[in-house]
Scaffold this motif. Structure first.
Motif, PDB file in Angstrom:
ATOM      1  N   GLU A 207       0.780  -1.284   0.052  1.00 36.32           N
ATOM      2  CA  GLU A 207       0.099  -0.046  -0.034  1.00 36.32           C
ATOM      3  C   GLU A 207       0.830   1.262   0.043  1.00 36.32           C
ATOM      4  OE1 GLU A 207      -2.996  -0.033   3.191  1.00 36.32           O
ATOM      5  OE2 GLU A 207      -4.194  -1.506   2.333  1.00 36.32           O
ATOM      6  N   VAL A 208       0.190   2.398  -0.907  1.00 33.02           N
ATOM      7  CA  VAL A 208       1.210   3.732  -0.723  1.00 33.02           C
ATOM      8  C   VAL A 208       0.003   4.589  -0.121  1.00 33.02           C
ATOM      9  CG1 VAL A 208       1.953   5.570  -2.232  1.00 33.02           C
ATOM     10  CG2 VAL A 208       2.700   3.052  -2.570  1.00 33.02           C
ATOM     11  N   THR A 209       0.505   5.612   0.552  1.00 29.48           N
ATOM     12  CA  THR A 209      -0.350   6.456   0.763  1.00 29.48           C
ATOM     13  C   THR A 209      -0.166   7.686   0.406  1.00 29.48           C
ATOM     14  OG1 THR A 209      -0.499   5.694   3.380  1.00 29.48           O
ATOM     15  CG2 THR A 209      -1.151   7.735   3.083  1.00 29.48           C
ATOM     16  N   VAL A 210      -1.213   8.235  -0.344  1.00 32.20           N
ATOM     17  CA  VAL A 210      -1.199   9.528  -1.019  1.00 32.20           C
ATOM     18  C   VAL A 210      -2.460  10.356  -0.972  1.00 32.20           C
ATOM     19  CG1 VAL A 210       0.870   9.028  -2.815  1.00 32.20           C
ATOM     20  CG2 VAL A 210      -1.582   8.319  -3.194  1.00 32.20           C
ATOM     21  N   GLY A 211      -2.121  11.729  -1.038  1.00 34.23           N
ATOM     22  CA  GLY A 211      -3.602  12.313  -0.964  1.00 34.23           C
ATOM     23  C   GLY A 211      -4.631  12.091   0.018  1.00 34.23           C
ATOM     24  N   GLY A 212      -3.972  11.386   1.235  1.00 34.37           N
ATOM     25  CA  GLY A 212      -4.870  11.081   2.418  1.00 34.37           C
ATOM     26  C   GLY A 212      -5.628   9.617   2.053  1.00 34.37           C
ATOM     27  N   GLN A 216      -4.077   0.399  -2.482  1.00 35.44           N
ATOM     28  CA  GLN A 216      -3.335  -0.995  -2.339  1.00 35.44           C
ATOM     29  C   GLN A 216      -3.182  -1.295  -3.677  1.00 35.44           C
ATOM     30  OE1 GLN A 216      -6.105  -4.192  -1.718  1.00 35.44           O
ATOM     31  NE2 GLN A 216      -4.608  -5.709  -1.369  1.00 35.44           N
ATOM     32  N   PHE A 217      -1.686  -1.748  -3.894  1.00 32.47           N
ATOM     33  CA  PHE A 217      -1.475  -2.348  -5.348  1.00 32.47           C
ATOM     34  C   PHE A 217      -1.104  -3.797  -5.180  1.00 32.47           C
ATOM     35  CE2 PHE A 217      -0.117   2.392  -5.505  1.00 32.47           C
ATOM     36  CZ  PHE A 217      -0.480   2.485  -6.820  1.00 32.47           C
ATOM     37  N   VAL A 218      -1.490  -4.548  -6.207  1.00 39.62           N
ATOM     38  CA  VAL A 218      -1.262  -6.050  -6.421  1.00 39.62           C
ATOM     39  C   VAL A 218      -0.513  -6.101  -7.838  1.00 39.62           C
ATOM     40  CG1 VAL A 218      -2.212  -8.141  -6.499  1.00 39.62           C
ATOM     41  CG2 VAL A 218      -3.291  -6.444  -5.134  1.00 39.62           C
ATOM     42  N   ALA A 219       0.767  -6.493  -7.646  1.00 38.51           N
ATOM     43  CA  ALA A 219       1.516  -6.796  -9.030  1.00 38.51           C
ATOM     44  C   ALA A 219       1.032  -8.165  -9.340  1.00 38.51           C
ATOM     45  CB  ALA A 219       3.180  -6.796  -8.575  1.00 38.51           C
ATOM     46  N   VAL A 220       0.557  -8.536 -10.440  1.00 42.63           N
ATOM     47  CA  VAL A 220       0.026  -9.609 -10.852  1.00 42.63           C
ATOM     48  C   VAL A 220       0.773 -10.240 -11.952  1.00 42.63           C
ATOM     49  CG1 VAL A 220      -1.885 -10.584 -12.175  1.00 42.63           C
ATOM     50  CG2 VAL A 220      -2.454  -8.605 -10.460  1.00 42.63           C
ATOM     51  N   HIS A 221       0.812 -11.620 -11.861  1.00 38.54           N
ATOM     52  CA  HIS A 221       1.458 -12.588 -12.692  1.00 38.54           C
ATOM     53  C   HIS A 221       0.762 -13.854 -12.868  1.00 38.54           C
ATOM     54  CE1 HIS A 221       4.909 -14.777 -14.929  1.00 38.54           C
ATOM     55  NE2 HIS A 221       3.996 -14.497 -15.838  1.00 38.54           N
TER      56      HIS A 221
END
Length: 342
Positions: A207-212, A216-221
């Motif tokens: 997860e990355v916190t931006v703009g409040g 959640q990021f999921v790197a898919v393969h």
């Protein structure tokens, strides 16, 4: 004189017979050419590619639409092939293809409120470490990427990326070369690790916190249908289940080994995600395979999907030397709370 008069009708009869034969063979030829597009249309409408080898030809569905249009054009312009019923059947095939494909070429036109926080994201399948590390780093630098998903990059390749300058550009990372996917970021990561879902191997997440907002990021393969269509389908189904449990600020990006015409991919999107290319009307971007000159890339396997808390601003594909996949770059805007309520 009598012989000439008698011979003329015979010649006319022969020409008519020959014309009918040519017409029959021409229409039969058109029918044979249309057999594959018609079959793919049935598969597309019924989802028969789910868990079956039919997933492989299904990736070529847009080409079948082009073929049907060419056949219709031929039948209309060649007098010998004009037949009302045949033209009507082919026109129906064209309309069916257009109805299925048109939405991805029509921008959704969602408004991006002024001042919205933007995230620049990218994904690249490194083809087992074949991607030129300096080119990958240059892509991150020139595109000002905030979050990068990398698939099929072994440990040695990750080290090469740092040697090329990745550590200075993206100091935060969740690396899992043993599971074929890793995440790099300019921003601090939280809740990082791997998924616990029924995929062939865990998917890397952070997860990355931006703009409040925590995104959640999921790197898919995923597994690939050519190797095991059922395993690939289970991977896609598991991702759809994860998407349903995820919040609106979610980004799934990577190599899905699927196009927008695959039933499992449509199921994943129906779980609450949006394909950025289709959202912006860029419905036929080809990302694979690269390096088969003079043949260009044929199909799109690499995607950036996002939840309803974000909106696509721009997207594109970039060629990186050494890999058989094009990188996908997208700019996503985080919608403020008021816009989400609307």
């Amino acid at each position: 004189m009598t012989g000439t008069v008698t011979g003329a009708p015979r010649d006319a009869d022969r020409r008519r017979t020959l014309g009918r034969r040519r017409r029959t063979w021409g229409l039969l030829g058109c029918g044979l050419v249309l057999a594959a597009p018609a079959a793919l249309l049935v598969v597309r409408l019924t989802g028969l590619d789910t868990g079956t080898p039919l997933a492989i030809p299904m990736a070529l569905f847009p080409y079948s639409a082009v073929l049907v249009v060419l056949v219709l054009g031929t039948m209309v312009t060649v007098p010998a092939l004009r037949s009302r019923w045949a033209v009507a059947v082919v026109a129906a095939l064209v309309l069916a293809h257009v109805a299925l494909l048109a939405p991805r070429f029509t921008p959704e036109g969602r408004n991006v409120p002024p001042g919205s926080v933007e995230l620049r994201v990218a994904t690249i399948n490194a083809d087992g470490g074949g991607a030129d590390p300096r080119a990958v780093v240059e892509l991150v630098r020139t595109e000002r990427i905030d979050v990068l998903a990398v698939e099929q990059m072994p440990s040695g390749g990750l080290d090469a990326l740092d040697e090329a300058g990745m550590s200075a550009l993206m100091p935060y990372r969740e690396l899992h070369p043993e599971y074929d996917s890793s995440i790099y970021s300019r921003h601090p990561l939280s809740h990082a690790g791997t998924t616990q879902i029924d995929t062939a191997w865990p998917q890397t997440t952070a997860e990355v916190t931006v703009g409040g907002h925590r995104v959640q990021f999921v790197a898919v393969h995923t597994y690939y249908p050519l190797g095991d269509a059922k395993r690939w389908t289970r991977d896609m189904t598991a991702l759809a289940s994860l998407a349903r449990r995820s919040g609106p600020d979610t980004v799934f990006l990577g190599d899905f080994n699927a196009s927008l015409d695959h039933a499992p991919m449509r199921e994943l999107i129906a779980a609450g995600l949006t394909d950025t290319h289709a959202e912006l009307g860029h419905g036929w971007v080809r990302t694979w395979p690269v390096g088969l000159a003079p043949v260009p890339p044929l199909i799109q396997l690499d995607h950036v999907l996002h939840g309803p808390g974000l909106v696509g601003v721009s997207t594109g594909a970039r060629t990186v030397p050494g890999t058989d996949h094009r990188a996908v770059v997208a700019v996503l805007a985080l919608l403020p709370e008021k816009s989400r309520a609307d």
